[in-house]
Design an enzyme around this catalytic site. Structure first.
Site, PDB file in Angstrom:
ATOM      1  N   GLU A 359       0.910  -1.210  -0.019  1.00 54.77           N
ATOM      2  CA  GLU A 359      -0.075   0.025   0.280  1.00 54.77           C
ATOM      3  C   GLU A 359       0.815   1.281   0.011  1.00 54.77           C
ATOM      4  OE1 GLU A 359      -3.923  -1.802   2.291  1.00 54.77           O
ATOM      5  OE2 GLU A 359      -2.064  -1.008   3.543  1.00 54.77           O
TER       6      GLU A 359
HETATM    7  C1  TNX Z   1      -4.514  -4.208   4.762  1.00 57.33           C
HETATM    8  S1  TNX Z   1      -2.685  -6.459   4.480  1.00 57.33           S
HETATM    9  C2  TNX Z   1      -3.016  -3.966   5.290  1.00 57.33           C
HETATM   10  C3  TNX Z   1      -3.042  -3.454   6.626  1.00 57.33           C
HETATM   11  C4  TNX Z   1      -4.266  -3.354   7.370  1.00 57.33           C
HETATM   12  C5  TNX Z   1      -5.042  -4.391   7.160  1.00 57.33           C
HETATM   13  C6  TNX Z   1      -6.452  -4.526   7.811  1.00 57.33           C
HETATM   14  C7  TNX Z   1      -1.526  -5.511   4.427  1.00 57.33           C
HETATM   15  C8  TNX Z   1      -0.278  -5.915   3.850  1.00 57.33           C
HETATM   16  N1  TNX Z   1      -1.909  -4.278   4.741  1.00 57.33           N
HETATM   17  O1  TNX Z   1      -2.278  -2.125   6.734  1.00 57.33           O
HETATM   18  O2  TNX Z   1      -3.907  -3.286   8.702  1.00 57.33           O
HETATM   19  O3  TNX Z   1      -5.253  -4.375   5.643  1.00 57.33           O
HETATM   20  O4  TNX Z   1      -7.160  -5.568   7.358  1.00 57.33           O
END
Ligand code: TNX
Length: 570
Positions: A359
């Site tokens: 992300e």
């Molecule tokens: C996605 S999974 C994210 C996290 C959040 C999560 C909540 C991932 C690698 N990144 O930053 O905490 O969703 O479900």
């Protein structure tokens, strides 16, 4: 925030299951008719009178590879039982842990010795042998009237055998105080070894901070189900949780916050070493994650020089993602990464460093892949193997690199291509393995962006066949992540972990031929009795045929967790 009791503290409120998620809703007696109360009392009395069903040799989670019961070969432990162990320090440590697990409930002395067996050999023997067939983690367990023997090629194998032995004793073995019980083990033999070498769970200590005692207790839960990796998500936008000597404000400033604006906290290097050592003693390797280049807002609050505009922002206590980043064009960024990963590598004897990579919405294209490739080189320079979330797939291959799949579709050509270029995979599919997803619409905490994950959904998938165009041998194993945006206490951690963590553990350990939902939920029901006896919180999922409990402990005032309090207000 220091929460809950220590790993050896069995006084945590038993079954503080948030009431709205509990089919029987035993948060109180108000609102129930006299008839209902009488019925409940009758069932409790019957449960008290009926002797608990004896444990069968196959009643183990995760399911063992091969189980051969012998109804005439039960073994009874008694006050004279001795634990004999091969003269090897790691094996002796496993013997001491076995004794420590069995002494409280049995009240027996259970001395541990490496002296040769007296004739006739009795008691419990833990034998290290050169048996290569059992692999790095396998074991063999033989129960006969004369004695109990666990054999393995490694101390890790003995440790896993001990977890099996523990589950074969009556559930009262989980009691912290002596219980009058026949400590009988079902006769026969088990030969067992894992399907996958990587079997993990992740705890996000960044969104909410959890103290050392809580982490040690989570390690205990992993050990019970033969998991061998604890991934700690140590940094995120809301908090930086590990002391770094060369950049001290990361922890002191960046750690003083969490989701909701609480005080947060961080691990000193001594704290972190304690976690690593406690895990290692249970044959669990800690994998630390520093999430880069996104999810870095907490670091920027501590060092404005790392912020793309050079100005330290105020702390962030919300739950949005994707807005923060360290500047991939600035050399100072790589000084920071080199220093942080260098200190972390020195603190972490395990072979892996996790660099996040998810992300990073503000760092795109070549800027992103170039950054990841440079960080992969920094990790290689430290002699460690790099792991990243599957978003790092487009970057060039680095020797041995592992991608952690958290998608929900099972179909990702970019990840499949990285595998063709040499990457191996850890599977954490968001719609099966994400323990922060709600069980059901009324689960009082958790998310649902990847769907609802009940126990069956956590259990019913096959790591070997999950991803399109990825060969089965590219899958190293599984990991169940627990993100903690909405998880604030140890009881809430346990509520989200149990009973789904054992489902993921079974996918990682047990041969596919044992996969069977009906059998699994029966075995899980037996684990619930153990959790109750140990004072461990869990979700009484309606999918599992939990037996009536002999007694239903009431949480002591003040120990009710926040979720229960919240759902009681709702
Ligand atoms: C996605 S999974 C994210 C996290 C959040 C999560 C909540 C991932 C690698 N990144 O930053 O905490 O969703 O479900």
């Amino acid at each position: 925030m220091q929460t809950g009791g220590g790993p050896d503290n069995a006084t945590a409120a038993a079954d503080t299951t948030p009431a709205s998620a509990t089919p029987a809703g035993h948060a109180g007696t108000s609102g129930r008719t006299a008839g209902e109360l009488a019925g409940a009392a009758e069932r409790q009395a019957a449960a008290l009178l009926a002797p608990p069903a004896p444990v069968r040799l196959g009643d183990v989670v995760p399911a063992p590879e091969r189980v051969t019961p012998d109804a005439d070969a039960d073994h009874l432990l008694d006050a004279d039982t001795v634990i004999r162990v091969s003269a090897d320090p790691a094996a002796l440590a496993v013997g001491e842990q076995l004794a420590a697990l069995l002494r409280p409930a049995t009240g027996y002395p259970l001395p541990v010795t490496d002296a040769a067996a007296p004739a006739p050999a009795g008691g419990i023997a833990l034998d290290l042998t050169g048996d290569a067939d059992l692999g790095a983690e396998g074991y063999r367990l033989d129960v006969t009237p004369a004695g109990v023997r666990i054999t393995a090629g490694t101390a890790a194998g003995l440790h896993h055998g001990v977890q099996t032995l523990r589950q074969l004793l009556p559930a009262a073995i989980e009691s912290a105080t002596p219980v009058a019980e026949r400590w009988v083990l079902p006769g026969g033999s088990i030969v067992d070894r894992p399907r996958y070498p990587h079997r993990g769970a992740m705890l996000d200590v960044a969104r909410h901070f959890f103290g050392v005692a809580d982490v040690l207790r989570v390690i205990d839960h992993l050990a019970r189900y033969k998991l061998n990796r604890l991934h700690l998500h140590l940094t995120d936008d809301q908090g930086w949780r590990i002391a770094v000597d060369s950049w001290p404000r990361l922890a002191t400033v960046g750690g003083a916050n969490e989701v909701g604006g609480g005080p947060g906290g961080h691990y000193t290097q001594a704290d972190y070493r304690r976690i690593v050592a406690y895990a290692a003693a249970r044959h669990i390797t800690v994998i630390p994650e520093i999430d880069l280049p996104g999810h870095t807002h907490a670091a920027l609050t501590a060092y404005g020089e790392l912020a793309p505009d050079g100005v330290a922002p105020p702390p962030y206590a919300g739950t949005e993602v994707g807005f923060s980043y360290v500047d991939p064009a600035s050399e100072r960024t790589y000084d920071f990464v080199t220093d942080v990963l260098g200190e972390l590598a020195a603190l972490t004897p395990g072979g892996w460093l996790h660099i996040g990579g998810d992300e990073a919405f503000k760092v795109k294209g070549a800027a992103y892949t170039g950054f990841v490739e440079r960080v992969q080189q920094i990790v290689a320079g430290l002699g460690r193997t790099v792991i990243g979330w599957h978003q790092i797939a487009p970057a060039a291959h680095a020797d041995g690199r592992l991608l952690q799949w958290w998608g929900t579709s099972g179909d990702d050509p970019v990840t499949a291509d990285a595998v063709r270029r040499g990457a191996k995979l850890i599977l954490s599919p968001g719609n099966h393995a994400y323990l922060d997803m709600k069980y059901a619409p009324d689960t009082p905490i958790g998310h649902d962006w990847a769907g609802l994950i009940d126990v069956r959904r956590a259990y019913d998938w096959d790591p070997a066949a999950h991803l399109t165009d990825v060969p089965a041998d590219a899958v190293l194993g599984v990991e169940a992540p627990l993100w903690t945006e909405s998880v604030t206490t140890l009881a809430e951690i346990e509520f989200m972990l149990l009973p789904r963590l054992p489902a993921i553990a079974e996918l990682g350990w047990s041969p596919r031929s044992t996969h069977d939902w009906d059998g699994f939920r029966e075995r899980l029901a037996g684990q619930g009795v153990r959790w109750t006896a140990a004072g461990i919180t869990f979700h009484r999922s309606p999918e599992v045929p939990w037996p009536a409990q002999p007694s239903i402990p009431t949480p002591r005032p003040g120990t009710q967790d926040r979720a229960a309090a919240r759902s009681a207000q709702a």
